[in-house]
Design a protein around this motif. Structure first.
Motif, PDB file in Angstrom:
ATOM      1  N   TRP A  84      -3.498   1.427  14.351  1.00  0.00           N
ATOM      2  CA  TRP A  84      -3.719   1.550  12.908  1.00  0.00           C
ATOM      3  C   TRP A  84      -4.667   0.453  12.463  1.00  0.00           C
ATOM      4  O   TRP A  84      -4.570  -0.695  12.919  1.00  0.00           O
ATOM      5  N   TYR A  85      -5.590   0.785  11.589  1.00  0.00           N
ATOM      6  CA  TYR A  85      -6.516  -0.203  11.056  1.00  0.00           C
ATOM      7  C   TYR A  85      -6.230  -0.395   9.566  1.00  0.00           C
ATOM      8  O   TYR A  85      -6.412   0.512   8.759  1.00  0.00           O
ATOM      9  N   ASP A  86      -5.730  -1.581   9.229  1.00  0.00           N
ATOM     10  CA  ASP A  86      -5.351  -1.912   7.864  1.00  0.00           C
ATOM     11  C   ASP A  86      -6.576  -1.808   6.946  1.00  0.00           C
ATOM     12  O   ASP A  86      -7.586  -2.470   7.184  1.00  0.00           O
ATOM     13  N   PRO A  87      -6.510  -0.998   5.878  1.00  0.00           N
ATOM     14  CA  PRO A  87      -7.648  -0.898   4.949  1.00  0.00           C
ATOM     15  C   PRO A  87      -8.046  -2.240   4.352  1.00  0.00           C
ATOM     16  O   PRO A  87      -9.212  -2.464   4.022  1.00  0.00           O
ATOM     17  N   HIS A  88      -7.084  -3.155   4.227  1.00  0.00           N
ATOM     18  CA  HIS A  88      -7.408  -4.483   3.693  1.00  0.00           C
ATOM     19  C   HIS A  88      -8.400  -5.221   4.583  1.00  0.00           C
ATOM     20  O   HIS A  88      -9.122  -6.109   4.119  1.00  0.00           O
ATOM     21  N   ASN A  89      -8.415  -4.864   5.881  1.00  0.00           N
ATOM     22  CA  ASN A  89      -9.329  -5.533   6.808  1.00  0.00           C
ATOM     23  C   ASN A  89     -10.776  -5.076   6.652  1.00  0.00           C
ATOM     24  O   ASN A  89     -11.657  -5.553   7.380  1.00  0.00           O
ATOM     25  N   SER A  90     -11.011  -4.157   5.727  1.00  0.00           N
ATOM     26  CA  SER A  90     -12.383  -3.737   5.413  1.00  0.00           C
ATOM     27  C   SER A  90     -12.797  -4.181   4.022  1.00  0.00           C
ATOM     28  O   SER A  90     -13.923  -3.914   3.596  1.00  0.00           O
ATOM     29  N   ASP A  91     -11.902  -4.855   3.330  1.00  0.00           N
ATOM     30  CA  ASP A  91     -12.153  -5.245   1.941  1.00  0.00           C
ATOM     31  C   ASP A  91     -12.669  -6.675   1.897  1.00  0.00           C
ATOM     32  O   ASP A  91     -11.930  -7.636   2.100  1.00  0.00           O
ATOM     33  N   GLN A 120       0.836  -1.188   0.000  1.00  0.00           N
ATOM     34  CA  GLN A 120       0.000   0.000   0.000  1.00  0.00           C
ATOM     35  C   GLN A 120       0.875   1.242   0.000  1.00  0.00           C
ATOM     36  O   GLN A 120       1.998   1.214   0.506  1.00  0.00           O
TER      37      GLN A 120
END
Length: 338
Positions: free
Chosen positions: A193-200, A68
């Motif tokens: 931090w919240y990984d954007p992948h964890n919302s995909d 990313q």
């Protein structure tokens, strides 16, 4: 209770963080030191905080997968957060392109390799922040792949047993809920931090977390994660026993066949119970750097139990683009690159 964790003041009341500290207290490492995989998310960041509060010497490895924009800056931020809590930390950049599988699998392989390298250098074990929720999700994912499995509290870093001295791996938070790590972050005033992948939801694990587990909860009228995590714990215990029996059965079969190469497989293995045979095939494939999948295992199994002169079975590839295949010749299965 310490008044501070490094530069972080400890609040008077912190029930979530206390839950995490009790979990760490049950997993104190040999030498009271550990290498931690820290992404900066609430699970891994709070694992570092709880370990430091319990007096463990922490060295965090913050892996930059390069997947990313800004991933390097995030890894540096996670390292700085651990240092602020009084731990050591370093950022390790990895290249996932040389690892097999999809993006998630390749990133995991590269990450564990980086953790194992640092732990070997420092002569200690690896800790990761998987929670009970991760255990439940992994149980479902493994079942969907046709290879039932789960997360064990203690084991070895994946891949290290096949390619050198195994590096011990501990997951102190497997009985802890994700809600506790998020709650502890708030109690300590630390912003994870919240990984954007964890919302995909294009990623299977995310889809299971956001859609399937809530649906299962609706069906049973409660939280499905604890029951799935309990099933995972039982599966890992059963697997540990079967793995030990498989190792012994493989040793005997190799002795009976006068098989001198540890990377070859005598066809006498075909007479073993299917539960042992599958594990023996897994040992054989991993020792040769091949893919352990339902399809590959089934194909190789047919070379043992349904032999009628068929050709080689594809079991993955090499980093230089060649195919790995298993062939049967003269009572022995071998792996070669083409």
């Amino acid at each position: 209770m310490p008044a501070r964790i490094g530069d972080i003041p400890m609040p008077r009341t912190c029930p979530h963080f206390l839950t995490l500290r009790l979990a760490v207290r049950r997993s104190v490492p040999v030498g009271n030191t550990a290498v931690l995989g820290v992404s900066g998310g609430p699970d891994s960041l709070m694992l570092a905080a709880a370990a430091l509060a319990e007096g463990v010497t922490v060295h965090a490895v913050c892996v930059d997968h390069g997947l990313q924009s800004g991933s390097g800056e995030q890894a540096e931020r996670a390292a700085a957060q651990v240092r602020r809590m009084g731990g050591g930390a370093e950022v390790v950049a990895v290249d996932i392109s040389g690892h097999p599988g999809g993006t998630e699998s390749a990133a995991r392989t590269a990450r564990y390799a980086a953790l194992a390298a640092v732990a070997t250098r420092r002569g200690t074990e690896v800790w990761v922040g998987h929670t009970l929720d991760d255990r439940a999700e992994t149980m479902l994912l493994a079942a969907l792949r046709g290879l039932p499995g789960g997360l064990a509290e203690r084991g070895t870093v994946p891949g290290t047993a096949e390619h050198g001295a195994p590096v011990p791996l501990t997951r102190p938070f497997l009985h802890v809920r994700r809600a506790d790590t998020v709650g502890a972050s708030r109690e300590l005033g630390i912003t994870p931090w919240y990984d954007p992948h964890n919302s995909d939801t294009a990623f299977r694990r995310v889809a299971l977390r956001r859609e399937i587990l809530p649906a299962l909860g609706g069906i049973i009228g409660g939280d499905a994660a604890p029951a799935l995590a309990e099933a995972s714990a039982k599966v890992t215990q059963d697997s540990a026993l079967l793995d030990a029996l498989a190792e012994e059965a493989l040793r005997r079969r190799r002795e009976d066949a006068d098989c001198t190469a540890d990377t070859d497989l005598p066809v006498g293995v075909g007479a073993e119970h299917p539960a042992l045979r599958r594990r023996i095939l897994g040992i054989f494939l991993r020792a040769n750097g091949a893919t352990v999948s339902t399809r590959a295992t089934a194909g190789v199994d047919r070379l043992l139990t349904d032999w009628h002169g068929q050709g080689p079975v594809a079991v993955g590839g090499t980093t230089d683009g060649r195919r790995l295949v298993v062939a049967r010749r003269g009572g022995i299965l071998t792996v070669s690159a083409r």
